[in-house]
Every structure is written in structure tokens, then in C-alpha cells.
Design a protein around this motif. Structure first.
Motif, PDB file in Angstrom:
ATOM      1  N   HIS A 193      47.836  35.078  35.706  1.00 50.94           N
ATOM      2  CA  HIS A 193      48.574  34.679  36.914  1.00 50.94           C
ATOM      3  C   HIS A 193      48.331  33.225  37.311  1.00 50.94           C
ATOM      4  O   HIS A 193      48.592  32.842  38.456  1.00 50.94           O
ATOM      5  CB  HIS A 193      48.255  35.618  38.089  1.00 50.94           C
ATOM      6  CG  HIS A 193      49.017  36.904  38.001  1.00 50.94           C
ATOM      7  ND1 HIS A 193      50.092  37.184  38.801  1.00 50.94           N
ATOM      8  CD2 HIS A 193      48.876  37.983  37.195  1.00 50.94           C
ATOM      9  CE1 HIS A 193      50.578  38.385  38.507  1.00 50.94           C
ATOM     10  NE2 HIS A 193      49.852  38.886  37.520  1.00 50.94           N
ATOM     11  N   ASN A 194      47.877  32.414  36.384  1.00 52.19           N
ATOM     12  CA  ASN A 194      47.795  30.969  36.592  1.00 52.19           C
ATOM     13  C   ASN A 194      48.799  30.287  35.668  1.00 52.19           C
ATOM     14  O   ASN A 194      48.749  30.477  34.446  1.00 52.19           O
ATOM     15  CB  ASN A 194      46.385  30.446  36.291  1.00 52.19           C
ATOM     16  CG  ASN A 194      45.410  30.788  37.385  1.00 52.19           C
ATOM     17  OD1 ASN A 194      45.638  30.475  38.548  1.00 52.19           O
ATOM     18  ND2 ASN A 194      44.310  31.435  37.025  1.00 52.19           N
ATOM     19  N   ASN A 264      49.652  22.877  38.716  1.00 49.47           N
ATOM     20  CA  ASN A 264      49.074  24.204  38.537  1.00 49.47           C
ATOM     21  C   ASN A 264      49.582  25.093  39.660  1.00 49.47           C
ATOM     22  O   ASN A 264      49.609  24.685  40.822  1.00 49.47           O
ATOM     23  CB  ASN A 264      47.546  24.140  38.568  1.00 49.47           C
ATOM     24  CG  ASN A 264      46.988  23.351  37.392  1.00 49.47           C
ATOM     25  OD1 ASN A 264      47.244  23.671  36.246  1.00 49.47           O
ATOM     26  ND2 ASN A 264      46.223  22.310  37.689  1.00 49.47           N
ATOM     27  N   ARG A 266      49.261  29.037  41.202  1.00 51.98           N
ATOM     28  CA  ARG A 266      48.674  30.370  41.219  1.00 51.98           C
ATOM     29  C   ARG A 266      49.756  31.355  41.599  1.00 51.98           C
ATOM     30  O   ARG A 266      50.273  31.349  42.719  1.00 51.98           O
ATOM     31  CB  ARG A 266      47.525  30.442  42.226  1.00 51.98           C
ATOM     32  CG  ARG A 266      46.907  31.830  42.372  1.00 51.98           C
ATOM     33  CD  ARG A 266      46.232  32.305  41.112  1.00 51.98           C
ATOM     34  NE  ARG A 266      45.662  33.655  41.267  1.00 51.98           N
ATOM     35  CZ  ARG A 266      45.131  34.359  40.283  1.00 51.98           C
ATOM     36  NH1 ARG A 266      45.062  33.833  39.062  1.00 51.98           N
ATOM     37  NH2 ARG A 266      44.656  35.564  40.500  1.00 51.98           N
TER      38      ARG A 266
END
Length: 329
Positions: A193-194, A264, A266
Motif C-alpha cells: 500500500h505504498n 510517495n 500511502r
């Protein structure tokens, strides 16, 4: 891709009067070739009876004589890795070839998903080959970098460097009428889930879910830059002939500015990570618009969502190549 690199010279199409950029090879509005020394890059209507583009229906048939152009291998590309990871690349209704490309991978032993979407620059030489070469090289390098335990950000940088090298190695004849092979690119590597996402140009990444939908990338484009600088409102900039000019890309003439922007993200829960070219987002640029389209679709798996979004763009006019890659989580 109808986007071109940043230009300062604006011209007028002799056939329809639409504004075009100096390096455009064809008029987006009517399809008239603008570069006399090169073969036409669009097909104007029916090849058999000569009817205009308006006579070609959504399935590619001429409503005047019934002729349908035989599809080429790249006209429609569907990649199905599994129910969660898939994508579609479609020629659309106006261009004579598909200059987009997508590459997808799932690495089973580490549950890593890789998505790459490229959009060849139409004013450049061999844009279709540039997009395919960049997409395949970036995808392969992302997998290799991950398996050699590079962190996601370094993996993205390695992938873009590999894609740049491969595009720069495409043979081409230098000409005043075209630039070296070049393409936009957006790529994502997702684990636990990143999501780590890198890009050059205006191909985009979105997160689409019932609760939170957002655009994850920022276009490298003339429009975005003048709006961000406060020089124009978005509505004003959109009306400019330079609105779709990109300011960064992957190619031999952009080596000095080929370091990707990276974010990035999440992933907050269930939803869809969506990568796409402007052939889709030009018709639904806002995240909530894409979210509505996804919610209206009867499909929930990655290929079903991809197909429904591509079909929406085709039904909206299909003026450009359309590519959608989806990771369903």
C-alpha cells in the motif's frame, strides 16, 4: 499524443483555420498534414470513398460507404496481469496510429506491482517506437532494481535513466521538421500500500476511491507553469494554443532535464491507482470526474474499469490516443 514540446511560434491551419504550433505534423481539428516533406500522420476520414472524419462512426466504419480500415496490431492493446492489474491502450478515432504504450508487471514473490504509461510526442520522429521502448525499458528496470533491493525512489530513477538511454539509442535521421524520438512517461511501483510514482510530461497518476480521490502528479506543461506562476487563470490558459505544450519529456533533446519528479503516496484503503495519458484526462481532468466514471461503471476489476474509461474517451470524441492502466486495491 497531441501535446508538443514548448513552442513560441503559433500558426494557422490552411484548411480549417485552427491554431497550430510550428512543429505540429498535423492539425488536430481537421487532420490536415502540416509538414509537406513528410508523409501524412493522420488519415482523413474514409480511405475508400474519401468521406471526411465526421463520416467515421465509433466502430471505425464509414457511414457513407461502409468501409472499415483494417486495424493494426498496436491500434488496441490490452494487458491483463490479473484481476487487480490491467490496462488498455487504444488508437482513438482520429489518429492513424497508436503512439501510446503501457507495460505492467506483478512480482509474485514480493507482491510488487509495476505500472508504466508512455505517450509519444507527435512532433518527434517515431513517437510510437519511443513510447514502446521507454515503457518496456522502464518496466524491466523497475523489476530488476526492486529485486536487487534498491529502495523505490532509487528504482524509479534507475528506470527513467534506462528508459532515456533506450530512447536515445533509437536510430533516426535528423531533420528540421522533427525532433529526436521522445515521449512522456509516468511510472509507479507499489508495495504494501505504498506507491512511489515518477513522471516527465503530462501523463498522469490518480488515486480514485469512494472517499478520497486526488491527482498525484503535476503536469510538466506550459499551462500548469503559467497558472502556478499566477500569470493566468486556468480558464485563460486553457484557451491558449500553447495550453497542451509540454515542458519536460524523455528524449535525446532533453537529457539535461530528464530527472523525474517523484512522489510517495500511502494508499489509504480500497480504491484504484490509475495511470493515464491525456487522451483520457482531457475529457475528465478532475479526480471527482474520474471517480464518477468509475462508480458508474458496472465493472470493478482492473480490466473492466480500464475498458470503461477508454470507451468513455472514445465516446467523447477520441481525438487522441487513449491509455489507461489500473491497479485495483
Amino acid at each position: 499524443m497531441t501535446n508538443d514540446k514548448q513552442q513560441i511560434t503559433i500558426m494557422e491551419c490552411l484548411s480549417c483555420g485552427a491554431s497550430v504550433l510550428a512543429d505540429d505534423q498535423f492539425c488536430e481539428e481537421c487532420g490536415t498534414p502540416l509538414t509537406a516533406s513528410k508523409p501524412p500522420t493522420t488519415i482523413q476520414g474514409c480511405e475508400k470513398c474519401g468521406a471526411g472524419n465526421e463520416a467515421i462512426d465509433a466502430e471505425g466504419y464509414c457511414t457513407n460507404c461502409g468501409f472499415r480500415r483494417e486495424p493494426k496490431e498496436r491500434d488496441r492493446l490490452e494487458v491483463i496481469v490479473n484481476s487487480q492489474l490491467a490496462g488498455v491502450s487504444d488508437r482513438g478515432l482520429r489518429h492513424h496510429r497508436n503512439e501510446d504504450f503501457l507495460a505492467l508487471q506483478h512480482i509474485n514473490d514480493s507482491q510488487v506491482n509495476i505500472l508504466v504509461v508512455c505517450d509519444g510526442v507527435s512532433s518527434a520522429d517515431q513517437p510510437d517506437l519511443a513510447a514502446q521502448t521507454a515503457g518496456e525499458s522502464a518496466s524491466l528496470e523497475l523489476a530488476t532494481a526492486w529485486q536487487t533491493e534498491e529502495n523505490p525512489k532509487l528504482a524509479i530513477k534507475s528506470a527513467f535513466a534506462a528508459a532515456l538511454t533506450s530512447v536515445c539509442n533509437i536510430p533516426y535521421l535528423s531533420s528540421v521538421n522533427s525532433d529526436p524520438p521522445s515521449t512522456t512517461i509516468v511510472a509507479a511501483i507499489v508495495h504494501n500500500h505504498n506507491a512511489t510514482i515518477g513522471w516527465l510530461g503530462d501523463s498522469r497518476a490518480y488515486w480514485i476511491s469512494p472517499n478520497v480521490s486526488k491527482q498525484l502528479t503535476q503536469d510538466d506543461s506550459w499551462l500548469y507553469e503559467v497558472v502556478a506562476a499566477g500569470e493566468m487563470t486556468e480558464a485563460e490558459a486553457t484557451q491558449s494554443p500553447k495550453a497542451h505544450a509540454i515542458t519536460r519529456w524523455l528524449g535525446a533533446d532533453a537529457v539535461a532535464d530528464s530527472i523525474p519528479s517523484i512522489v510517495n503516496f500511502r494508499i489509504p484503503g480500497s480504491g484504484y491507482l490509475l495511470l493515464c495519458t491525456d487522451g483520457l484526462w482531457n475529457y475528465a481532468p478532475e479526480p471527482w470526474q474520474l471517480a464518477n466514471l468509475v462508480q458508474q461503471s458496472s465493472a470493478t476489476d482492473a480490466i473492466g474499469v480500464s475498458r470503461s474509461l477508454v470507451e468513455f474517451a472514445r465516446q467523447s470524441g477520441g481525438h487522441d490516443n487513449i491509455t489507461v492502466a489500473v491497479l485495483a486495491l
